[in-house]
Scaffold this motif. Structure first.
Motif, PDB file in Angstrom:
ATOM      1  N   GLU A 178      -1.978  -9.854  -6.691  1.00  0.00           N
ATOM      2  CA  GLU A 178      -2.788  -8.765  -5.589  1.00  0.00           C
ATOM      3  C   GLU A 178      -2.984  -7.672  -6.510  1.00  0.00           C
ATOM      4  N   SER A 191      -6.861  -3.184  -4.221  1.00  0.00           N
ATOM      5  CA  SER A 191      -6.137  -2.540  -2.822  1.00  0.00           C
ATOM      6  C   SER A 191      -6.414  -1.017  -2.622  1.00  0.00           C
ATOM      7  N   PRO A 192      -7.832  -0.734  -2.584  1.00  0.00           N
ATOM      8  CA  PRO A 192      -7.969   0.635  -2.221  1.00  0.00           C
ATOM      9  C   PRO A 192      -7.928   0.782  -0.402  1.00  0.00           C
ATOM     10  N   ARG A 212      -5.732   5.433  -9.404  1.00  0.00           N
ATOM     11  CA  ARG A 212      -4.744   4.315  -9.257  1.00  0.00           C
ATOM     12  C   ARG A 212      -5.413   2.770  -9.037  1.00  0.00           C
ATOM     13  N   HIS A 213      -6.482   2.990  -7.994  1.00  0.00           N
ATOM     14  CA  HIS A 213      -7.102   1.620  -7.876  1.00  0.00           C
ATOM     15  C   HIS A 213      -7.727   1.350  -9.060  1.00  0.00           C
ATOM     16  N   TYR A 243      -5.728  -6.339  -1.290  1.00  0.00           N
ATOM     17  CA  TYR A 243      -5.059  -6.043   0.023  1.00  0.00           C
ATOM     18  C   TYR A 243      -5.645  -4.813   0.362  1.00  0.00           C
ATOM     19  N   GLY A 269      -6.259  -1.211   2.158  1.00  0.00           N
ATOM     20  CA  GLY A 269      -5.540  -0.509   3.187  1.00  0.00           C
ATOM     21  C   GLY A 269      -6.377  -0.233   4.349  1.00  0.00           C
ATOM     22  N   GLU A 285      -4.101  -5.039   5.116  1.00  0.00           N
ATOM     23  CA  GLU A 285      -3.039  -4.586   6.006  1.00  0.00           C
ATOM     24  C   GLU A 285      -3.252  -5.150   7.706  1.00  0.00           C
ATOM     25  N   TYR A 305       3.963   1.362   6.685  1.00  0.00           N
ATOM     26  CA  TYR A 305       3.462   0.459   5.553  1.00  0.00           C
ATOM     27  C   TYR A 305       4.501  -0.714   5.153  1.00  0.00           C
ATOM     28  N   ASP A 307       4.145  -4.785   4.872  1.00  0.00           N
ATOM     29  CA  ASP A 307       4.188  -5.283   3.616  1.00  0.00           C
ATOM     30  C   ASP A 307       5.125  -6.394   3.457  1.00  0.00           C
ATOM     31  N   TYR A 311       2.378  -7.953  -7.853  1.00  0.00           N
ATOM     32  CA  TYR A 311       1.555  -6.944  -7.297  1.00  0.00           C
ATOM     33  C   TYR A 311       1.412  -5.992  -8.496  1.00  0.00           C
ATOM     34  N   VAL A 338       0.221  -2.792  -9.071  1.00  0.00           N
ATOM     35  CA  VAL A 338       0.486  -1.444  -8.309  1.00  0.00           C
ATOM     36  C   VAL A 338       1.140  -0.462  -9.186  1.00  0.00           C
ATOM     37  N   GLN A 376       4.766   3.748  -7.097  1.00  0.00           N
ATOM     38  CA  GLN A 376       5.330   3.023  -5.727  1.00  0.00           C
ATOM     39  C   GLN A 376       6.528   1.971  -5.942  1.00  0.00           C
ATOM     40  N   PHE A 397       8.480  -0.988  -3.778  1.00  0.00           N
ATOM     41  CA  PHE A 397       8.414  -2.607  -3.907  1.00  0.00           C
ATOM     42  C   PHE A 397      10.062  -2.707  -4.062  1.00  0.00           C
TER      43      PHE A 397
HETATM   44  N1  ARG Z   1      -3.396   0.698  -0.543  1.00  0.00           N
HETATM   45  C1  ARG Z   1      -2.328   0.964  -1.032  1.00  0.00           C
HETATM   46  C2  ARG Z   1      -2.444   2.330  -1.938  1.00  0.00           C
HETATM   47  O1  ARG Z   1      -3.917   2.801  -1.897  1.00  0.00           O
HETATM   48  C3  ARG Z   1      -2.030   0.022  -2.461  1.00  0.00           C
HETATM   49  C4  ARG Z   1      -1.428  -1.258  -1.790  1.00  0.00           C
HETATM   50  C5  ARG Z   1      -0.625  -2.004  -2.786  1.00  0.00           C
HETATM   51  N2  ARG Z   1      -0.224  -3.164  -2.223  1.00  0.00           N
HETATM   52  C6  ARG Z   1       0.809  -3.435  -1.354  1.00  0.00           C
HETATM   53  N3  ARG Z   1       1.080  -4.659  -0.970  1.00  0.00           N
HETATM   54  N4  ARG Z   1       1.555  -2.299  -0.871  1.00  0.00           N
HETATM   55  O2  ARG Z   1      -1.778   2.809  -2.459  1.00  0.00           O
END
Ligand code: ARG
Length: 638
Positions: free
Chosen positions: A164, A167-168, A177-178, A204, A206, A322, A377, A381, A399, A401, A405, A409
């Protein structure tokens, strides 16, 4: 193809004067890693020279960290010789250097303290490396058996991995970060694919949560169908900016109360707070009107994002988000936690999980469901893990990411464990990365993925215009776009994954030693040199004249080429892209040195030698292509 079997390889070695079969060692994989051929001969000779264990001899031989420091290094303490004191090792190494037989495939070893550095012989490199690579083409460097369910059975199914990345968020900025997630994630997915895994690339989105409720409130006030039709993502950003600004005083009022330890419930039950929460509640309950409003937002985002990803050569297999998490899995998570008596109903009607009460003090507590009944969130998840496992039955899920975060996780892991799903928790892994700090001037205004890509493309265009000599690249729009992407990718992946870095627009797209543009330029140079050469399957490697390839410039290029499998396998262990970028830099440097050597020599009436040299460059081109594609660069002249 010939060298892809042990017999074929043996045959080629025989013609290079190596009549003894490649000695066998457990863990040695001569069909995937060309260095293992040299390593096996060295280990065998070593074990015959010093009274050490056969396996210890093999394990004591390691790849060097840098070229020019030997192709293989014998690390003497690892020989675990009985009765040899540590301080005697230096003497032992010096003695070994005298006694080890030298001659193809290896040369005279060089003592270096307790290490003994050994070079592969130029003759063996010249004969072995080009066909070995050319026969393997795109698979050279990779061990595609690694991803099989049964490494012993080549017809066994591939293991499945979900990666994954990107994921924006809907109507949000495509943040640094994206960007980093997109670039690092693409590399990780390519790496597993090369290693024979069945890879599911997942984005994924958001596209759910309270911010969607706020967006809908914004749309009511500032939305325009016309502006949306023209430039949907920018209009959504605009609407989101305006409503966020309007919401700010309310948010501040609530925060101030919280800071004073007062209940913000009253503030949050009116105004935009109430409108946001009510709208998202309706969305979660499948209210048709609100779904009809949200759907085009989502569709436009998915579509535009896919087009931007395609510029980077990225295609997702699964563009979930999501919003797609199933109600069944959400219920499964909550029911299980309730059954275990660890899901806590708060006075305000929200549900929480207090990790501190379950041996995880550092993880604090988390809101799973808010007081208005909407999901959080973390809950989504965890439920998404169950969904994805039902759909994909993955062996592993990564993931990609940001490191920030990390706690999130860890909470996913812990929640799964608390649900007695430890085996599932063990299959997932957070591949974290550091920040891009301070976007340099040119990039400060970027809000959508396309903005970053456009800037990078413009920088590449400028760099091409500024460079006067030595440019082998076409200047058409598609090439320039790809150069921009290459610049962006290579700059990011040149940095250690877990470290942070500051973007440097000036260095990024130029012709410096390790930029994407330089890699592409070298590739284009090789491609133009090789244009008109016979197809690789028409080459008769046996009759080529290899003598000239033994000069140091060519030998060094060949040895760097031979190192690629070791480099790939090291980054497979650490998921570290910067190893590949520094490798690319060395490969390009050595290619350029070799090409310089060509210019310094006279080649008239030396057709057989020219043919051998071209075969070497074809192999170099192939390795360059493999390494570039691995980090996500699409060779321009391919
Ligand atoms: N959309 C989230 C963000 O902008 C990142 C998602 C990361 N993936 C996940 N499965 N939580 O920070």
């Amino acid at each position: 193809m010939a060298t892809c079997s042990v017999e074929g390889l043996q045959d080629l070695l025989g013609r290079a004067g190596l009549d003894t079969p490649v000695p066998e060692f457990p863990g040695s994989d001569i069909l995937h890693n060309i260095q293992d051929v040299f390593k096996a001969y060295l280990a065998d000779a070593l074990q015959k020279t010093v009274p050490c264990d056969r396996l210890a001899a093999y394990d004591a031989i390691q790849p060097p960290n840098m070229t020019g420091m030997g192709d293989l290094v014998i690390v003497s303490p690892k020989l675990r010789l009985e009765g040899v004191e540590p301080k005697a090792l230096k003497g032992l190494v010096a003695d070994l250097a005298q006694r080890l037989p030298s001659g193809p495939p290896l040369t005279v070893p060089i003592p270096d303290g307790i290490h003994l550095r050994v070079m592969s012989s130029g003759e063996t490199l010249a004969r072995l490396v080009p066909p070995y690579i050319i026969h393997r083409k795109a698979t050279f460097g990779f061990n595609d058996v690694a991803g099989l369910t049964d490494a012993q059975a080549t017809d066994s199914p591939k293991k499945k991995i979900v990666v994954e990345y990107s994921s924006p968020n809907l109507a949000g900025d495509f943040a640094p970060r994206h960007l980093r997630s997109t670039l690092v994630g693409a590399f990780v997915a390519n790496l597993f694919q090369g290693m024979g895994w069945d890879v599911v690339r997942m984005n994924y989105l958001g596209d759910w949560g309270k911010q969607i409720g706020l967006l809908a409130a914004g749309w009511k006030r500032f939305g325009s169908d016309e502006a949306f039709a023209k430039d949907p993502l920018r209009h959504l950003l605009d609407v989101n900016d305006k409503i966020t600004a309007e919401f700010k005083p309310e948010q501040e009022a609530s925060r101030a109360l919280k800071n004073e330890n007062k209940d913000p419930a009253e503030v949050e039950s009116q105004g935009l707070f109430a409108e946001r929460d009510e709208t998202f509640q309706r969305l979660e309950h499948g209210d048709e009107e609100i779904i009809a409003l949200w759907n085009p937002f989502r569709n436009a985002t998915v579509e535009r994002l896919a087009a931007a990803h395609a510029r980077l050569g990225i295609v997702f297999d699964d563009r979930s988000g999501e919003s797609q998490v199933s109600a069944e899995s959400v219920a499964e998570v909550e029911d299980t936690l309730k059954e275990k008596g660890i899901y806590e109903l708060q006075q305000d009607g929200g549900w929480t999980l207090d990790f501190a009460k379950h041996d995880s003090k550092g993880l604090g507590w988390a809101a799973m469901r808010y007081r208005d009944g909407t999901s959080g969130y973390l809950l989504r998840d965890v439920a998404a893990v169950l969904d994805r496992y039902k759909t994909h039955a993955f062996e592993k899920m990564l993931y990609v990411v940001e490191a920030k975060q990390d706690t999130h996780f860890q909470r996913i892991h812990k929640t799964l464990e608390l649900m007695d799903r430890a085996h599932l928790s063990a299959k997932i892994q957070h591949v974290s990365f550091g920040d891009i700090t301070g976007l340099n001037g040119d990039f400060t205004d970027c809000r959508l993925l396309d903005d970053y890509l456009d800037k990078a493309r413009d920088l590449a265009r400028q760099a091409l215009a500024d460079e006067e000599e030595g440019v082998f690249l076409n200047q058409d729009d598609q090439t320039i776009d790809r150069l921009g992407m290459s610049a962006l990718i290579a700059q990011d992946l040149a940095h250690k994954r877990t470290g942070s870095y500051a973007m440097d627009a000036h260095k990024m797209a130029g012709f410096g030693p390790s930029t994407g543009v330089t890699f592409q330029n070298c590739y284009a140079r090789l491609a133009s040199l090789l244009a008109g050469q016979p197809a690789t399957d028409e080459i008769d490697f046996a009759t080529l004249k290899y003598d000239t390839l033994q000069t140091p410039e060519y030998s060094d290029l060949l040895r760097v080429m031979a190192q690629f499998p070791d480099i790939v396998s090291a980054s497979y262990k650490t998921l570290e892209p910067s190893h590949i970028v520094s490798y690319l830099m060395r490969l390009v440097e050595n290619t350029e040195i070799a090409l310089q050597e060509d210019d310094d020599q006279e080649w008239e009436d030396r057709d057989d030698e020219v043919a051998a040299r071209m075969v070497m460059y074809e192999a170099a081109r192939q390795v360059l292509e493999n390494a570039m594609r691995l980090i996500g660069l699409q060779p321009c002249a391919a």
